[in-house]
Design a protein around this motif. Structure first.
Motif, PDB file in Angstrom:
ATOM      1  N   LEU A  53      29.141 -78.379  16.409  1.00 21.07           N
ATOM      2  CA  LEU A  53      30.491 -78.520  16.095  1.00 21.07           C
ATOM      3  C   LEU A  53      30.639 -77.106  15.640  1.00 21.07           C
ATOM      4  O   LEU A  53      32.040 -76.526  16.037  1.00 21.07           O
ATOM      5  CB  LEU A  53      30.813 -79.566  14.963  1.00 21.07           C
ATOM      6  CG  LEU A  53      30.497 -80.824  15.272  1.00 21.07           C
ATOM      7  CD1 LEU A  53      30.987 -81.647  13.904  1.00 21.07           C
ATOM      8  CD2 LEU A  53      31.560 -81.307  16.576  1.00 21.07           C
ATOM      9  N   PHE A  54      30.041 -76.363  14.890  1.00 21.39           N
ATOM     10  CA  PHE A  54      30.267 -75.217  14.378  1.00 21.39           C
ATOM     11  C   PHE A  54      29.053 -74.070  14.362  1.00 21.39           C
ATOM     12  O   PHE A  54      28.241 -73.972  13.338  1.00 21.39           O
ATOM     13  CB  PHE A  54      30.772 -75.310  12.810  1.00 21.39           C
ATOM     14  CG  PHE A  54      31.725 -76.294  12.526  1.00 21.39           C
ATOM     15  CD1 PHE A  54      33.113 -76.048  12.637  1.00 21.39           C
ATOM     16  CD2 PHE A  54      31.621 -77.471  11.993  1.00 21.39           C
ATOM     17  CE1 PHE A  54      34.060 -76.879  12.386  1.00 21.39           C
ATOM     18  CE2 PHE A  54      32.534 -78.399  11.778  1.00 21.39           C
ATOM     19  CZ  PHE A  54      33.874 -78.266  12.120  1.00 21.39           C
ATOM     20  N   MET A  74      35.108 -74.199   8.428  1.00 27.15           N
ATOM     21  CA  MET A  74      34.078 -74.677   9.066  1.00 27.15           C
ATOM     22  C   MET A  74      32.889 -75.208   8.165  1.00 27.15           C
ATOM     23  O   MET A  74      32.459 -76.360   8.253  1.00 27.15           O
ATOM     24  CB  MET A  74      33.331 -73.807  10.041  1.00 27.15           C
ATOM     25  CG  MET A  74      34.449 -73.486  11.164  1.00 27.15           C
ATOM     26  SD  MET A  74      33.630 -72.252  12.279  1.00 27.15           S
ATOM     27  CE  MET A  74      35.271 -71.555  13.412  1.00 27.15           C
ATOM     28  N   ASN A  81      39.236 -73.808  17.735  1.00 29.20           N
ATOM     29  CA  ASN A  81      38.004 -74.534  17.745  1.00 29.20           C
ATOM     30  C   ASN A  81      37.859 -75.607  16.634  1.00 29.20           C
ATOM     31  O   ASN A  81      37.222 -76.552  16.856  1.00 29.20           O
ATOM     32  CB  ASN A  81      36.917 -73.166  16.949  1.00 29.20           C
ATOM     33  CG  ASN A  81      35.598 -73.500  16.397  1.00 29.20           C
ATOM     34  OD1 ASN A  81      35.384 -74.123  15.607  1.00 29.20           O
ATOM     35  ND2 ASN A  81      34.622 -73.338  17.389  1.00 29.20           N
ATOM     36  N   ALA A 140      36.464 -79.462  17.325  1.00 31.38           N
ATOM     37  CA  ALA A 140      35.497 -79.785  16.311  1.00 31.38           C
ATOM     38  C   ALA A 140      35.741 -81.227  16.007  1.00 31.38           C
ATOM     39  O   ALA A 140      35.187 -82.481  15.968  1.00 31.38           O
ATOM     40  CB  ALA A 140      35.153 -78.929  15.137  1.00 31.38           C
ATOM     41  N   GLU A 196      35.351 -83.868  18.480  1.00 36.22           N
ATOM     42  CA  GLU A 196      33.894 -84.318  18.520  1.00 36.22           C
ATOM     43  C   GLU A 196      33.743 -85.219  17.369  1.00 36.22           C
ATOM     44  O   GLU A 196      33.047 -86.459  17.647  1.00 36.22           O
ATOM     45  CB  GLU A 196      33.167 -83.092  18.499  1.00 36.22           C
ATOM     46  CG  GLU A 196      32.990 -82.214  19.707  1.00 36.22           C
ATOM     47  CD  GLU A 196      32.369 -82.806  20.987  1.00 36.22           C
ATOM     48  OE1 GLU A 196      31.435 -83.786  20.662  1.00 36.22           O
ATOM     49  OE2 GLU A 196      32.666 -82.540  22.000  1.00 36.22           O
TER      50      GLU A 196
END
Length: 245
Positions: A125-126, A147, A177, A181, A184
């Motif tokens: 994810l990050f 994040m 981004n 995330a 997801e």
């Protein structure tokens, strides 16, 4: 209909002499992302903090999976599967990314006790979290700190994630981004209650939306319906989503 994961009924919150929440009614369904919108000072952050027990509800009921949690200490609320990402992110700047993550992984005393598959999923994810694993968190950029704040919240599976304005102050590329995330996280069946001022961000992610004004929920329904109704947007929020593309 199945019982909501989180339900607030008639919740009032006072902070000192100030009456902030005036009978909030709110439901968050399992596996969905609910966006809490409203003007500054409407009571959105107070709602999240009241759910977590950081501020005590004066009256009303807060239920998680049908069980009352209002009045419980914040650590007890967290142990029931809630995680909170505050607007100020709440990271420990003098600790490394690794140390911040380890503190959030309550089941682990050492790095090698963190669930490896879960950690690799978080790195997916990050990716910056893996790259800066041994760096002091205080040296990260603003986007990277955000994040880290979200990564800490999901380093262990949670029933419900409460997130306060994750896109605030972030560059457009970092916002994209962050959107991916959260998509997801939704795909992984994570239930999320999200406070957000970036309406385009909210529209792309929200399944449901609740709009607050003066400490009350004044509208609740599918995000898609609000996104398509500019007159309703203007009435509730004072502007339209179309002006925030």
């Amino acid at each position: 209909m199945s019982e909501p994961l989180l339900q607030l009924e008639g919740v009032h919150t006072h902070i000192g002499a100030y009456h902030i929440l005036h009978g909030v009614d709110l439901q968050v369904a399992h596996g969905e992302l609910t966006v809490l919108l409203g003007r500054n000072g409407a009571g959105k952050t107070t709602t999240l903090r009241t759910i977590m027990g950081l501020w005590k509800a004066s009256s009303g009921t807060i239920r998680l999976e049908g069980r009352e949690i209002q009045g419980q200490p914040t650590p007890d609320v967290a142990r029931q599967g809630l995680a909170y990402v505050p607007e100020n992110m709440g990271i420990f700047p003098d600790l490394t990314v690794r140390e911040n993550m380890l503190l959030a992984a309550r089941a682990a005393k050492r790095e090698d006790q963190i669930d490896v598959r879960r950690l690799e999923w978080v790195f997916g994810l990050f990716p910056a979290m893996k790259r800066f694993w041994q760096h002091p968190a205080g040296l990260l950029s603003g986007g990277q700190k955000q994040m880290l704040a979200v990564a800490r919240a999901v380093v262990e599976p949670r029933k419900l994630l409460l997130v306060d304005e994750p896109s605030k102050g972030l560059a457009p590329a970092i916002i994209l981004n962050m959107i991916e995330a959260f998509r997801e996280l939704k795909a992984a069946d994570t239930t999320i209650l999200l406070v957000e001022q970036n309406f385009n961000f909210a529209r792309q992610l929200g399944d449901q939306v609740a709009v607050m004004d003066d400490g009350r929920i004044v509208h609740a329904g599918p995000m898609a319906e609000l996104a398509e109704d500019e007159a309703l947007q203007t009435r509730l929020l004072g502007l339209s989503l179309a002006s925030h593309q």
